[in-house]
Design a protein around this motif. Sequence first.
Motif, short mmCIF file in Angstrom:
data_model
loop_
_atom_site.label_atom_id
_atom_site.label_comp_id
_atom_site.label_asym_id
_atom_site.label_seq_id
_atom_site.Cartn_x
_atom_site.Cartn_y
_atom_site.Cartn_z
N THR A 33 11.90 -89.03 -13.08
CA THR A 33 11.77 -88.79 -14.69
C THR A 33 11.27 -89.64 -15.32
O THR A 33 10.64 -89.63 -16.21
N ASP A 34 12.50 -91.02 -14.97
CA ASP A 34 13.01 -92.03 -15.98
C ASP A 34 11.95 -92.68 -16.54
O ASP A 34 11.75 -92.94 -17.36
N GLN A 35 11.31 -93.01 -15.09
CA GLN A 35 10.62 -93.98 -15.25
C GLN A 35 8.87 -93.29 -15.82
O GLN A 35 7.94 -94.64 -16.50
N ASN A 36 8.38 -92.20 -15.63
CA ASN A 36 7.85 -91.48 -16.20
C ASN A 36 7.66 -91.04 -17.76
O ASN A 36 6.92 -91.59 -18.32
N ASN A 37 8.85 -90.90 -17.57
CA ASN A 37 9.26 -91.08 -19.41
C ASN A 37 8.89 -92.37 -20.41
O ASN A 37 8.38 -92.00 -21.53
N GLU A 65 5.13 -95.17 -24.33
CA GLU A 65 4.40 -96.13 -23.85
C GLU A 65 3.33 -95.73 -24.64
O GLU A 65 2.94 -96.66 -25.50
N SER A 66 2.82 -94.59 -24.27
CA SER A 66 1.04 -94.81 -24.20
C SER A 66 1.31 -94.07 -25.93
O SER A 66 1.04 -93.70 -26.21
N LEU A 67 2.49 -92.98 -26.21
CA LEU A 67 2.79 -92.46 -27.46
C LEU A 67 2.54 -93.81 -28.66
O LEU A 67 1.47 -93.80 -29.63
N ASP A 68 3.69 -95.05 -27.98
CA ASP A 68 3.53 -95.97 -29.34
C ASP A 68 1.92 -97.03 -28.96
O ASP A 68 1.73 -97.26 -30.24
N PRO A 85 -1.97 -94.76 -36.14
CA PRO A 85 -0.60 -94.63 -37.15
C PRO A 85 -0.24 -93.38 -37.90
O PRO A 85 0.53 -92.58 -37.57
N GLU A 86 -1.63 -92.76 -38.72
CA GLU A 86 -1.56 -91.40 -39.48
C GLU A 86 -1.60 -90.35 -38.78
O GLU A 86 -0.53 -89.78 -38.78
N LYS A 87 -2.41 -90.61 -37.68
CA LYS A 87 -1.76 -89.49 -36.64
C LYS A 87 -0.38 -89.03 -35.76
O LYS A 87 -0.12 -88.15 -35.14
N TYR A 88 -0.32 -90.41 -35.35
CA TYR A 88 0.55 -90.29 -34.19
C TYR A 88 2.14 -91.11 -34.22
O TYR A 88 3.18 -90.51 -34.02
N GLY A 89 2.00 -91.43 -36.04
CA GLY A 89 3.45 -92.18 -35.97
C GLY A 89 4.81 -91.34 -36.35
O GLY A 89 5.69 -91.11 -35.65
N LYS A 90 4.31 -89.77 -36.77
CA LYS A 90 5.34 -88.71 -36.97
C LYS A 90 5.33 -88.30 -35.48
O LYS A 90 6.74 -87.72 -35.07
N LEU A 91 4.74 -88.24 -34.64
CA LEU A 91 4.62 -87.64 -33.83
C LEU A 91 5.57 -89.00 -32.80
O LEU A 91 6.76 -88.80 -31.99
N TYR A 92 4.96 -90.45 -32.80
CA TYR A 92 5.93 -90.75 -32.12
C TYR A 92 7.62 -91.28 -32.97
O TYR A 92 8.49 -91.45 -31.89
N ASP A 93 8.06 -91.06 -34.02
CA ASP A 93 9.25 -90.73 -34.92
C ASP A 93 9.87 -89.89 -34.09
O ASP A 93 11.35 -89.86 -33.55
N LYS A 94 9.81 -88.65 -34.09
CA LYS A 94 10.57 -87.74 -33.14
C LYS A 94 10.97 -88.04 -31.24
O LYS A 94 11.25 -87.24 -31.28
N LYS A 116 4.89 -85.17 -23.27
CA LYS A 116 3.40 -84.78 -22.76
C LYS A 116 3.39 -83.63 -23.94
O LYS A 116 1.95 -83.47 -23.94
N SER A 117 4.13 -82.13 -24.54
CA SER A 117 3.77 -82.00 -25.22
C SER A 117 3.06 -81.96 -26.47
O SER A 117 2.05 -82.61 -27.26
N MET A 118 3.36 -83.55 -27.03
CA MET A 118 3.40 -84.15 -27.75
C MET A 118 1.53 -84.91 -27.90
O MET A 118 1.02 -84.99 -28.16
N LEU A 119 1.73 -85.57 -27.14
CA LEU A 119 0.88 -86.03 -26.45
C LEU A 119 -0.78 -85.39 -26.66
O LEU A 119 -2.12 -85.01 -26.73
N GLU A 120 -0.70 -83.92 -25.59
CA GLU A 120 -1.51 -83.11 -24.78
C GLU A 120 -1.75 -82.36 -26.21
O GLU A 120 -3.14 -82.21 -26.79
N GLY A 121 -0.82 -82.34 -27.37
CA GLY A 121 -1.24 -82.05 -27.97
C GLY A 121 -2.37 -81.94 -29.30
O GLY A 121 -2.92 -81.75 -30.20
N GLU A 122 -1.84 -83.82 -29.65
CA GLU A 122 -2.40 -84.16 -30.57
C GLU A 122 -3.57 -84.42 -30.43
O GLU A 122 -5.05 -84.48 -30.98
#
Length: 522
Positions: free
Chosen positions: A50-54, A59-62, A69-78, A218-224
């Motif tokens: 699970t650590d490896q998956n996380n 990294e994908s979110l980064d 940055p506008e769409k994913y910056g705040k998500l990445y910070d969270k 996963k929720s952050m990636l899929e939601g956006e």
Amino acid sequence: MAGGKQSPRQKMINLMYLVFIAMLALNIGKEVLAAFGVMNEKLEATNIQTDQNNVAFLESLDTKKSEDPEKYGKLYDKAVQINEMSAEYTAYLQDLKTRMVEGVKDTKDYETMDKSDFLDQEFFGGDKVTEEGQNFLQRIIDYRNNVTKILGPKRADVASAVKARFATGDENGKVTKRDNTKEDWLNYHYERVPLVAAITKITQLQADVKATQQDALKSMLEGELTNQVSLKNFATSLFAKKSAYYAGEKYDGKIIISKTDNSSTPVRAELTFDGRKLTEGKDYKIEAGGIKMMIGSGSAGDHEIAGTMFFKQDGEEIEVPVKNSFATISKPNAALIAADKMNVVYRGVSNPMSISIPGIPNNKVSASASGLKKVSGSKYVMNPGKGRNVTITASGTLPDGQRVSSKSEFRIKDIPRPSGSISKQTGSVKLPRKNVEIGSIGAMLEDFDFDLNLKVSGFKFKAPGQPTVSVSGSRLDSRAKSALKRAKRGSTVQIFDINAYISNNKGYKLKKVSPVIIELTN
């Protein structure tokens, strides 16, 4: 056995019977302790995966953040906030587990780990919960509340799962037992609990933390991504066979919405051309994927098509604003040079190019640059050499005898890093042992515009507890297969240091191929 006067022989039989029952109960108890130990081992192995998956999710979110940055910056910070809280909480739990087994001679001999002294003294003092016990409980509550707050109402389903995982009893912190009496949550779960069972419970807490990280990421990636494919976020653009038109020429461009396919068709439109209202059927027609324009290109200069396109989504009419422009020119004064597939050219690849000048026949156009070769008509091939940029010069003569010449600069990039694969699967995968044994090791350029034929000449194979095996070719040899057979179910084997090359350009040195991590499912 207890009634009447008994002979010495009968008393002895009764005593032996009681001893037999006690021994049977002891054996059952040891089996339960051993089962807890095995469960703890499996949880710890799952936590590693699970650590490896996380890490991969973050990294994908980064990467998404760097791209937008506008769409994913705040998500990445969270996501970073949740990861930091999770790492701190997991480290605290790991330290607690380490202290719990201090003094235990063999931490794998689960049948001897039946005492509850450590947590009884650490968390409970007489009838009261100690300061450390209160701290343990408060950390669970704080982690649950802080993660739920970061997730917010948009991810209520994930927040609900977090609350369930880290529940600490009812509103009064009580747990209802089988006899319908109530007991404090901490006492119910950790007081007088055998050591191995308590360790397993805390490992489960660590697993819940890691599962929470995974669900949140996963929720952050899929939601956006879901938001991006919503028509509410789409914009329009103009598509035409060419980007400029002569005065008096009919403009046959098409208004399309970006990131769509032919199934996205507007139900109606309200459009204007330079402020003049357009009529459906005469000036434009609605067709699959957008609107076909049938207007004159107008006089030389800039022109604007504006208005609104209307789509049906979930039973509602969605408005997509239109505001696009194009230029009409009297005659060309520069060459048009464009890469067929991208705005850069790649070293080590034959890059197809189209070079032409509107109004001038292709056989009257010449182009030159280091590595540039003409194929036919307006088609060229660019094989860039050293350096970061290449300049292409195109020239030709208009029908009136005027000479037109233009230069365009292209960036030169190296081929990106290939991804290692097994049976065309990359990254971290789960496979049966047999599939790994017979699978073909490859290298793939994911999301790369060119279809390069990459071959593998060798790689290294590593199984837990076994020496690293260097393999020639693209499949496991006998030594690698032998190491694979010794690997346990659920363990992770690695394929790395993959040597790959381009089949028709062996002289080009590819970047280091990323490894493949395989979890054995049997």
